[in-house]
Scaffold this motif. Sequence first.
Motif, PDB file in Angstrom:
ATOM      1  N   THR A  56       1.668  -4.648   3.649  1.00 18.15           N
ATOM      2  CA  THR A  56       3.206  -4.502   4.309  1.00 18.15           C
ATOM      3  C   THR A  56       3.548  -3.221   4.078  1.00 18.15           C
ATOM      4  O   THR A  56       3.304  -2.577   3.049  1.00 18.15           O
ATOM      5  CB  THR A  56       3.995  -5.677   3.821  1.00 18.15           C
ATOM      6  N   ASP A  57       4.645  -3.140   4.725  1.00 14.39           N
ATOM      7  CA  ASP A  57       5.654  -1.820   4.287  1.00 14.39           C
ATOM      8  C   ASP A  57       6.425  -2.176   3.063  1.00 14.39           C
ATOM      9  O   ASP A  57       6.710  -3.215   2.745  1.00 14.39           O
ATOM     10  CB  ASP A  57       6.558  -1.795   5.292  1.00 14.39           C
ATOM     11  N   GLY A  58       6.375  -1.213   2.178  1.00 18.32           N
ATOM     12  CA  GLY A  58       7.111  -1.751   0.841  1.00 18.32           C
ATOM     13  C   GLY A  58       8.405  -0.472   0.850  1.00 18.32           C
ATOM     14  O   GLY A  58       8.454   0.500   1.365  1.00 18.32           O
ATOM     15  N   VAL A  59       9.286  -0.778  -0.119  1.00 13.63           N
ATOM     16  CA  VAL A  59      10.417  -0.016  -0.408  1.00 13.63           C
ATOM     17  C   VAL A  59      10.540  -0.005  -1.885  1.00 13.63           C
ATOM     18  O   VAL A  59      10.615  -0.814  -2.687  1.00 13.63           O
ATOM     19  CB  VAL A  59      11.720  -0.719   0.101  1.00 13.63           C
ATOM     20  N   ASN A  60      10.813   1.136  -2.528  1.00 17.63           N
ATOM     21  CA  ASN A  60      11.091   1.465  -3.864  1.00 17.63           C
ATOM     22  C   ASN A  60      11.860   2.850  -3.770  1.00 17.63           C
ATOM     23  O   ASN A  60      11.897   3.520  -2.955  1.00 17.63           O
ATOM     24  CB  ASN A  60       9.717   1.473  -4.537  1.00 17.63           C
TER      25      ASN A  60
END
Length: 115
Positions: free
Chosen positions: A67-71
């Motif tokens: 999946t797309d990730g966010v950090n």
Amino acid sequence: MPRFLAVYTMKPEDLTRFRSLPKPEQNAIDAIGLRQWADWEERQAAFLADRGGMVGKTTRVTRDGITDGVNPFCGYIVVEADTIDAAARQFENHPHFTVFPADGVDIMPLLTDPT
């Protein structure tokens, strides 16, 4: 000498706010920040084990799939220092957060031998 991973962090909303500035204003900040960053690297050259680089969008892989990730990670560098405190002091007043709209640099000891 011990090695430390330094991860440059920036909140996504701060990057969005920066990118919404007029292009000439962004360019002026970039010009100042990149010069100061290069000066910092020159002063720290003896301690830079891997100059790393900036990173783009995150893709996350888990047992559930991809999946797309966010950090907040936007770049990294590996430095050498006697202690984690000495490594952290190398980043005091760094242009990453004194010029650019970033929030900090996270420092972590590397626990495995690079060879």
